[in-house]
Scaffold this motif. Structure first.
Motif, mmCIF file in Angstrom:
data_model
loop_
_atom_site.group_PDB
_atom_site.id
_atom_site.type_symbol
_atom_site.label_atom_id
_atom_site.label_comp_id
_atom_site.label_asym_id
_atom_site.label_seq_id
_atom_site.Cartn_x
_atom_site.Cartn_y
_atom_site.Cartn_z
ATOM 1 N N PHE A 291 0.695 -1.181 -0.098
ATOM 2 C CA PHE A 291 -0.014 -0.021 -0.073
ATOM 3 C C PHE A 291 0.729 1.311 0.056
ATOM 4 O O PHE A 291 1.715 1.441 0.771
ATOM 5 C CB PHE A 291 -0.986 -0.052 1.437
ATOM 6 C CG PHE A 291 -1.159 -1.117 1.886
ATOM 7 C CD1 PHE A 291 -2.155 -2.053 1.255
ATOM 8 C CD2 PHE A 291 -0.424 -1.738 2.805
ATOM 9 C CE1 PHE A 291 -2.423 -3.178 1.568
ATOM 10 C CE2 PHE A 291 -0.483 -2.997 3.329
ATOM 11 C CZ PHE A 291 -1.674 -3.842 2.787
ATOM 12 N N GLY A 292 0.316 2.062 -0.855
ATOM 13 C CA GLY A 292 0.923 3.574 -0.720
ATOM 14 C C GLY A 292 2.311 3.748 -1.335
ATOM 15 O O GLY A 292 2.974 4.445 -1.328
ATOM 16 N N LYS A 293 2.914 2.288 -1.874
ATOM 17 C CA LYS A 293 4.196 2.436 -2.428
ATOM 18 C C LYS A 293 4.042 2.804 -3.879
ATOM 19 O O LYS A 293 3.172 2.359 -4.606
ATOM 20 C CB LYS A 293 4.633 1.209 -2.192
ATOM 21 C CG LYS A 293 5.668 1.014 -0.675
ATOM 22 C CD LYS A 293 6.733 1.606 -0.405
ATOM 23 C CE LYS A 293 7.907 1.323 -1.293
ATOM 24 N NZ LYS A 293 8.468 0.078 -1.000
ATOM 25 N N GLY A 294 5.261 3.424 -4.453
ATOM 26 C CA GLY A 294 5.438 3.430 -5.811
ATOM 27 C C GLY A 294 5.025 4.755 -6.238
ATOM 28 O O GLY A 294 4.377 5.613 -5.622
ATOM 29 N N ASP A 295 5.419 5.117 -7.556
ATOM 30 C CA ASP A 295 4.850 6.443 -8.312
ATOM 31 C C ASP A 295 3.700 6.412 -8.373
ATOM 32 O O ASP A 295 2.873 5.700 -9.145
ATOM 33 C CB ASP A 295 5.855 6.228 -9.451
ATOM 34 C CG ASP A 295 6.020 7.544 -10.134
ATOM 35 O OD1 ASP A 295 5.148 8.651 -10.178
ATOM 36 O OD2 ASP A 295 7.108 7.995 -10.668
ATOM 37 N N GLU A 296 3.123 7.635 -8.062
ATOM 38 C CA GLU A 296 1.404 7.644 -8.192
ATOM 39 C C GLU A 296 1.264 7.735 -9.832
ATOM 40 O O GLU A 296 0.026 7.810 -10.173
ATOM 41 C CB GLU A 296 0.894 8.676 -7.538
ATOM 42 C CG GLU A 296 1.870 10.122 -7.452
ATOM 43 C CD GLU A 296 1.042 10.980 -6.478
ATOM 44 O OE1 GLU A 296 0.493 12.017 -6.963
ATOM 45 O OE2 GLU A 296 0.654 10.704 -5.179
ATOM 46 N N ASP A 297 2.259 8.083 -10.696
ATOM 47 C CA ASP A 297 1.733 8.279 -12.117
ATOM 48 C C ASP A 297 2.087 7.160 -12.856
ATOM 49 O O ASP A 297 1.830 7.314 -14.087
ATOM 50 C CB ASP A 297 2.735 9.394 -12.822
ATOM 51 C CG ASP A 297 2.323 10.662 -12.088
ATOM 52 O OD1 ASP A 297 1.257 10.839 -11.411
ATOM 53 O OD2 ASP A 297 3.254 11.681 -11.774
#
Ligand code: UDP
Length: 372
Positions: A291-297
């Motif tokens: 959850f919540g990890k990683g590039d949001e684009d």
């Protein structure tokens, strides 16, 4: 070569754990791995801040407390709960088979209504002992769910008719009369924060362990066997014996991984495609494992295509039907007579459809047998 006590062939979970435990007991271990990376099929690699499961979804789940506590040494686990969704011709159903599924399938609202519907559908199998996967599925859950959520997926996955598959495969899946989408019944579940590769790296990070990748055991099999007092072999047991009693069957997989310029492609880590026509069985969106990890684009997705296996392909699943299990037993007997200094381990060495926790339990058992 003789300065070592053990040669471990394969740097997957079984081999790494055995090497680790041997080193803790003062043994010198050489690990060779055919691929150019560690961790076998649990290998994960970061892309756009997302841990990408390179060889399909790996969700750690177990009811074995000893194994759960053991694995905590090597990673911190998050609270991921696997709750895949099935897409059958565009309609979405929750998995595993639970009140949400029954409600989506039949419009029922209570456990009593669901049970009445399931029992009505089970009538078809009344009094018959299930002889294969199709019969097992219908007697478990009825024809509607079998046709929409099991048949197509299973026949794609295994490359044969559900009537020609062993019943036990489907017994892996829970059936629940509660609104609970947790795919597993196990006490413990999660994904290691930062991925799986670190687990194997930490297991192998010891002064008494030397690791070499890109080395194929079969290039120098006889020398290895002659020069190491003991060998732990985690490859295919039939290949070890040059297929002399015949070939065991395996299923293979192909993965198609894509990076997309969008933040959220399917809203869930795992979506199964349960119709017969879609050529892949599932699409994994890796960022949803953490959850919540990683590039949001960006997001990374993988389509998983089942494939026939032939020599030279990666074997992912043993096909544990009676015929193969009998042949495997013959290889075991051969191993007991002709390969007394070899320990066979893991999904391929033991020809068992193991989950990760079962691999660790099998390695723990091998360690106990060897050292206690
Ligand atoms: N299965 C199915 N429909 C699904 C998911 C699984 O019929 O949507 C059946 C299929 O026969 C599969 C078995 O359940 O081989 C076990 O599935 P699981 O997800 O446990 O397998 P794995 O993740 O090991 O491939």
């Amino acid at each position: 070569m003789t300065k070592y006590d053990y040669l471990v062939v394969g740097a997957g979970l079984f081999g790494a754990m055995f090497a680790h435990e041997a080193a803790l007991r003062g043994k010198r271990v050489k690990v060779i791995e055919k691929r150019d990376h560690l961790a076998g099929n649990i290998y994960t690699k970061e892309e756009h801040g997302i841990q990408v499961h390179q060889f399909g979804a790996h969700i750690f789940h177990t009811s074995n407390k000893e194994v759960w506590e053991y694995v905590q040494q090597f990673a911190e686990f998050n609270r991921y709960t696997n709750s895949p969704v099935a897409n059958y011709n565009g309609k979405m159903y929750n998995l595993p088979f639970n009140m949400n599924t029954f409600s989506e399938m039949w419009g029922v609202r209570t456990p009593k209504e669901a049970l009445a519907k399931i029992n009505e559908q089970r009538q078809e199998m009344a009094g018959k002992e299930p002889q294969n996967l199709e019969e097992q599925a219908i007697s478990l859950i009825g024809r509607d769910i079998y046709e929409k959520l099991i048949k197509g997926y299973t026949e794609k996955q295994w490359g044969r008719k559900a009537t020609e598959l062993p019943a036990f495969i489907i017994r892996r899946l829970p059936v629940r009369l509660t609104y609970d989408n947790n795919y597993f019944n196990d006490d413990y579940q999660g994904i290691p924060k930062g991925g799986y590769t670190q687990i194997v790296e930490k297991m192998l990070d010891h002064d008494l362990i030397d690791v070499e990748t890109g080395v194929d055991f079969f290039d120098q099999k006889d020398e290895y066997l002659a020069n190491f007092p003991k060998v732990v072999f985690t490859g295919m047991i039939d290949q070890f014996f040059n297929y002399q009693l015949g070939e065991l069957e395996y299923r293979s997989l192909h993965f198609e991984t894509e990076t997309l310029n969008e933040g959220n492609y399917q809203g869930n880590a795992v979506v199964n495609y349960t119709d017969a026509e879609t050529p892949y069985t599932r699409v994994i969106e890796h960022k949803h494992f953490e959850f919540g990890k990683g590039d949001e684009d960006y997001t990374v997705i993988t389509r998983e295509y089942p494939a026939d296996w032939q020599r030279g392909d990666e074997p992912y699943y043993p096909v544990n039907n009676d015929q193969n299990n009998t042949l495997y037993q013959q290889y075991r007997d051969l191993a007991a007579n002709e390969a007394k200094n070899v320990i066979f381990g893991g999904r391929l060495g033991q020809y068992k459809y193991y989950n990760m926790d079962q691999v660790l339990a099998a390695a723990l058992a091998a360690v106990k047998e060897e050292f206690e």
